[in-house]
Scaffold this motif. Structure first.
Motif, PDB file in Angstrom:
ATOM      1  N   LEU A  49       0.837  -1.201   0.000  1.00 54.39           N
ATOM      2  CA  LEU A  49       0.000   0.000   0.000  1.00 54.39           C
ATOM      3  C   LEU A  49       0.874   1.253   0.000  1.00 54.39           C
ATOM      4  CD1 LEU A  49      -2.814  -0.945   2.560  1.00 54.39           C
ATOM      5  CD2 LEU A  49      -3.039  -0.762   0.073  1.00 54.39           C
ATOM      6  N   GLU A  50       1.931   1.210   0.774  1.00 52.74           N
ATOM      7  CA  GLU A  50       2.848   2.358   0.820  1.00 52.74           C
ATOM      8  C   GLU A  50       3.578   2.523  -0.508  1.00 52.74           C
ATOM      9  OE1 GLU A  50       5.228   1.498   4.225  1.00 52.74           O
ATOM     10  OE2 GLU A  50       3.622   1.980   5.655  1.00 52.74           O
ATOM     11  N   ARG A  51       3.964   1.422  -1.130  1.00 54.42           N
ATOM     12  CA  ARG A  51       4.606   1.528  -2.454  1.00 54.42           C
ATOM     13  C   ARG A  51       3.654   2.160  -3.462  1.00 54.42           C
ATOM     14  NH1 ARG A  51       6.216  -3.796  -1.522  1.00 54.42           N
ATOM     15  NH2 ARG A  51       4.816  -4.575  -3.159  1.00 54.42           N
ATOM     16  N   GLY A  52       2.387   1.860  -3.326  1.00 54.52           N
ATOM     17  CA  GLY A  52       1.397   2.430  -4.229  1.00 54.52           C
ATOM     18  C   GLY A  52       0.881   3.788  -3.797  1.00 54.52           C
ATOM     19  N   ARG A  53       1.475   4.350  -2.721  1.00 55.54           N
ATOM     20  CA  ARG A  53       1.137   5.679  -2.215  1.00 55.54           C
ATOM     21  C   ARG A  53      -0.351   5.790  -1.843  1.00 55.54           C
ATOM     22  NH1 ARG A  53       4.758   9.648  -6.205  1.00 55.54           N
ATOM     23  NH2 ARG A  53       6.771   8.696  -5.705  1.00 55.54           N
ATOM     24  N   LYS A  54      -0.811   4.769  -1.144  1.00 58.46           N
ATOM     25  CA  LYS A  54      -2.188   4.763  -0.654  1.00 58.46           C
ATOM     26  C   LYS A  54      -2.223   5.262   0.784  1.00 58.46           C
ATOM     27  CE  LYS A  54      -2.945   2.456  -4.470  1.00 58.46           C
ATOM     28  NZ  LYS A  54      -3.500   3.140  -5.668  1.00 58.46           N
ATOM     29  N   GLU A  55      -3.240   5.999   1.127  1.00 63.85           N
ATOM     30  CA  GLU A  55      -3.492   6.357   2.510  1.00 63.85           C
ATOM     31  C   GLU A  55      -4.218   5.192   3.182  1.00 63.85           C
ATOM     32  OE1 GLU A  55      -5.739   9.935   2.723  1.00 63.85           O
ATOM     33  OE2 GLU A  55      -4.583  10.921   1.132  1.00 63.85           O
ATOM     34  N   TYR A  56      -3.891   4.935   4.443  1.00 60.11           N
ATOM     35  CA  TYR A  56      -4.585   3.840   5.112  1.00 60.11           C
ATOM     36  C   TYR A  56      -4.684   4.081   6.608  1.00 60.11           C
ATOM     37  CZ  TYR A  56       0.064   2.064   6.461  1.00 60.11           C
ATOM     38  OH  TYR A  56       1.325   1.925   6.987  1.00 60.11           O
ATOM     39  N   ASP A  57      -5.707   3.472   7.179  1.00 62.20           N
ATOM     40  CA  ASP A  57      -5.866   3.408   8.622  1.00 62.20           C
ATOM     41  C   ASP A  57      -6.231   1.962   8.956  1.00 62.20           C
ATOM     42  OD1 ASP A  57      -5.996   4.075  11.278  1.00 62.20           O
ATOM     43  OD2 ASP A  57      -7.595   5.577  11.058  1.00 62.20           O
ATOM     44  N   ILE A  58      -6.054   1.589  10.213  1.00 67.79           N
ATOM     45  CA  ILE A  58      -6.254   0.194  10.608  1.00 67.79           C
ATOM     46  C   ILE A  58      -7.258   0.115  11.747  1.00 67.79           C
ATOM     47  CG2 ILE A  58      -5.160  -1.914  11.474  1.00 67.79           C
ATOM     48  CD1 ILE A  58      -2.499  -0.843  10.343  1.00 67.79           C
ATOM     49  N   PHE A  59      -8.283  -0.710  11.562  1.00 64.89           N
ATOM     50  CA  PHE A  59      -9.204  -1.087  12.636  1.00 64.89           C
ATOM     51  C   PHE A  59      -8.901  -2.540  12.974  1.00 64.89           C
ATOM     52  CE2 PHE A  59     -13.216  -3.118  13.961  1.00 64.89           C
ATOM     53  CZ  PHE A  59     -13.535  -2.336  15.055  1.00 64.89           C
ATOM     54  N   HIS A  60      -8.399  -2.780  14.198  1.00 67.51           N
ATOM     55  CA  HIS A  60      -7.959  -4.144  14.542  1.00 67.51           C
ATOM     56  C   HIS A  60      -8.686  -4.677  15.772  1.00 67.51           C
ATOM     57  CE1 HIS A  60      -5.379  -2.514  17.770  1.00 67.51           C
ATOM     58  NE2 HIS A  60      -5.039  -1.586  16.896  1.00 67.51           N
ATOM     59  N   ASN A  61      -9.948  -4.312  15.889  1.00 69.53           N
ATOM     60  CA  ASN A  61     -10.742  -4.737  17.043  1.00 69.53           C
ATOM     61  C   ASN A  61     -11.652  -5.918  16.689  1.00 69.53           C
ATOM     62  OD1 ASN A  61     -11.443  -4.577  19.735  1.00 69.53           O
ATOM     63  ND2 ASN A  61     -13.048  -3.047  19.425  1.00 69.53           N
ATOM     64  N   VAL A  62     -11.219  -6.742  15.760  1.00 68.84           N
ATOM     65  CA  VAL A  62     -11.992  -7.919  15.352  1.00 68.84           C
ATOM     66  C   VAL A  62     -11.674  -9.077  16.285  1.00 68.84           C
ATOM     67  CG1 VAL A  62     -12.259  -9.679  13.552  1.00 68.84           C
ATOM     68  CG2 VAL A  62     -12.195  -7.252  12.938  1.00 68.84           C
ATOM     69  N   VAL A  63     -12.704  -9.795  16.703  1.00 64.69           N
ATOM     70  CA  VAL A  63     -12.532 -10.984  17.545  1.00 64.69           C
ATOM     71  C   VAL A  63     -13.283 -12.138  16.894  1.00 64.69           C
ATOM     72  CG1 VAL A  63     -12.261  -9.626  19.648  1.00 64.69           C
ATOM     73  CG2 VAL A  63     -14.524 -10.424  18.995  1.00 64.69           C
ATOM     74  N   PRO A  64     -13.013 -13.375  17.321  1.00 69.73           N
ATOM     75  CA  PRO A  64     -13.674 -14.532  16.692  1.00 69.73           C
ATOM     76  C   PRO A  64     -15.197 -14.458  16.754  1.00 69.73           C
ATOM     77  CG  PRO A  64     -11.805 -15.255  18.005  1.00 69.73           C
ATOM     78  CD  PRO A  64     -11.975 -13.797  18.278  1.00 69.73           C
ATOM     79  N   ASP A  65     -15.820 -15.006  15.704  1.00 75.39           N
ATOM     80  CA  ASP A  65     -17.275 -15.154  15.604  1.00 75.39           C
ATOM     81  C   ASP A  65     -18.030 -13.842  15.416  1.00 75.39           C
ATOM     82  OD1 ASP A  65     -17.139 -17.941  15.821  1.00 75.39           O
ATOM     83  OD2 ASP A  65     -17.181 -17.846  18.008  1.00 75.39           O
ATOM     84  N   ALA A  66     -17.343 -12.785  15.033  1.00 78.62           N
ATOM     85  CA  ALA A  66     -17.956 -11.525  14.602  1.00 78.62           C
ATOM     86  C   ALA A  66     -19.113 -11.067  15.489  1.00 78.62           C
ATOM     87  CB  ALA A  66     -18.436 -11.664  13.154  1.00 78.62           C
ATOM     88  N   PRO A  67     -18.863 -10.743  16.767  1.00 73.58           N
ATOM     89  CA  PRO A  67     -19.952 -10.289  17.635  1.00 73.58           C
ATOM     90  C   PRO A  67     -20.474  -8.915  17.219  1.00 73.58           C
ATOM     91  CG  PRO A  67     -17.841 -10.096  18.755  1.00 73.58           C
ATOM     92  CD  PRO A  67     -17.564 -10.803  17.475  1.00 73.58           C
ATOM     93  N   VAL A  68     -21.744  -8.685  17.458  1.00 72.34           N
ATOM     94  CA  VAL A  68     -22.391  -7.482  16.944  1.00 72.34           C
ATOM     95  C   VAL A  68     -21.832  -6.208  17.570  1.00 72.34           C
ATOM     96  CG1 VAL A  68     -24.514  -8.627  16.247  1.00 72.34           C
ATOM     97  CG2 VAL A  68     -24.287  -7.806  18.596  1.00 72.34           C
TER      98      VAL A  68
END
Length: 303
Positions: A49-68
């Motif tokens: 993504l950085e090589r392609g000069r893309k802006e990005y942010d990260i959401f890493h609050n995922v846990v197993p079984d996708a709770p609502v």
């Protein structure tokens, strides 16, 4: 009239992650789980993504079984960042969460058509190419399947580099999920020539490469083959559907927190016996028995 459609463009093979440098989006929201970030696996995603000069942010609050509740947190992140595309990185929970987050967020504020790129880190769910997502109401102990064409990813990237560190137990669990997807879609009443061809190839690959991947995680040929088998099975059941093994496995998982692929493996022999009318207590399902026989199911008994 029957229709077979493949919406998702699939990139696979060596250096498939380089596609991220070329994607036609500028603003990227990566949705993943804490392990992907802590293990530095995320660097395999952010570097192109950085090589392609893309802006990005990260959401890493995922846990197993996708709770609502975690999906609700993701919707808030999505609406505040307003990405052009979501890049979902992880197993079925991360990809299903990403699908639900995009779906719900755009119902609140449809500011643009936001893309979805799915990058699986396990060889199991096939979620990267399906129109399904499963979310979990942890209070009610119920899993809810979401089904909509709008949930289908625009692109999938299959790179075995992301699965080589998967432990043997998880390799086995997810591999049995692949096998169950393929087998159930193959005998589904909604099967067709296209779905059956995909299912048969997935089953053949499982028979040859699942044990190899389990015994040696560094066998990259086996890893890549199982990654492809998972995707093939996903394409098959996305058209043909699944059976009662999966419906029962989802409830087992919700109630007793059994890994989904393992629950499938526990149930599958009994469901095959029941559906094939092998004993006096079974329903008569002659077509299922014929299709199992014609596929020469004994070829994959070693799985």
């Amino acid at each position: 009239m029957k229709t077979f459609e493949m919406k998702t463009v699939i990139h696979f093979g060596d250096n498939a992650l380089n596609r991220l440098a070329e994607i036609p989006y500028k603003r990227v929201l990566i949705i993943t789980d804490p392990f992907v970030v802590q293990s530095k696996m995320i660097d395999l995603i952010t570097a192109p993504l950085e090589r392609g000069r893309k802006e990005y942010d990260i959401f890493h609050n995922v846990v197993p079984d996708a709770p609502v509740d975690k999906i609700a947190d993701g919707v808030k992140k999505f609406l505040s960042y307003q990405p052009d595309v979501i890049v979902a990185v992880g197993g079925g929970s991360a990809i299903d969460s990403s699908k639900a987050i995009r779906e719900f967020a755009l119902k609140i504020n449809h500011y643009a058509d936001v893309g979805l790129i799915a990058i699986p880190t396990t060889s199991g769910t096939g979620s990267e190419v399906t129109s399904f997502a499963v979310v979990n109401d942890t209070d009610a102990k119920v899993k809810y399947p979401l089904v909509s064409d709008s949930l289908t990813a625009d692109e999938a990237i299959l790179d075995a580099e992301l699965v080589k560190s998967v432990p043997p137990a998880i390799t086995a669990d997810t591999g049995m999920d692949v096998f169950t997807h393929a087998l159930e879609s193959y005998v589904s009443i909604n099967h067709n020539e296209f779905s059956s061809a995909l299912a048969e190839k997935s089953i053949e690959i499982c028979g040859v490469f699942l044990l190899r991947a389990y015994l040696d995680g560094n066998d990259m040929h086996a890893r890549q083959k199982m990654h492809v088998a998972s995707c093939l099975a996903g394409l098959s059941f996305n058209t043909a559907g699944l059976g009662i093994t999966h419906s029962m496995a989802h409830q087992l998982g919700a109630m007793f927190h059994i890994p989904h692929g393992r629950a499938n493996a526990m149930l599958l022999p009994h469901i095959v016996e029941f559906n094939a009318n092998i004993n006096k207590h079974s329903r008569s399902q002659k077509d299922i028995f014929r299709r199992l026989r014609d596929m020469r199911i004994s070829r994959i008994s070693s799985v």
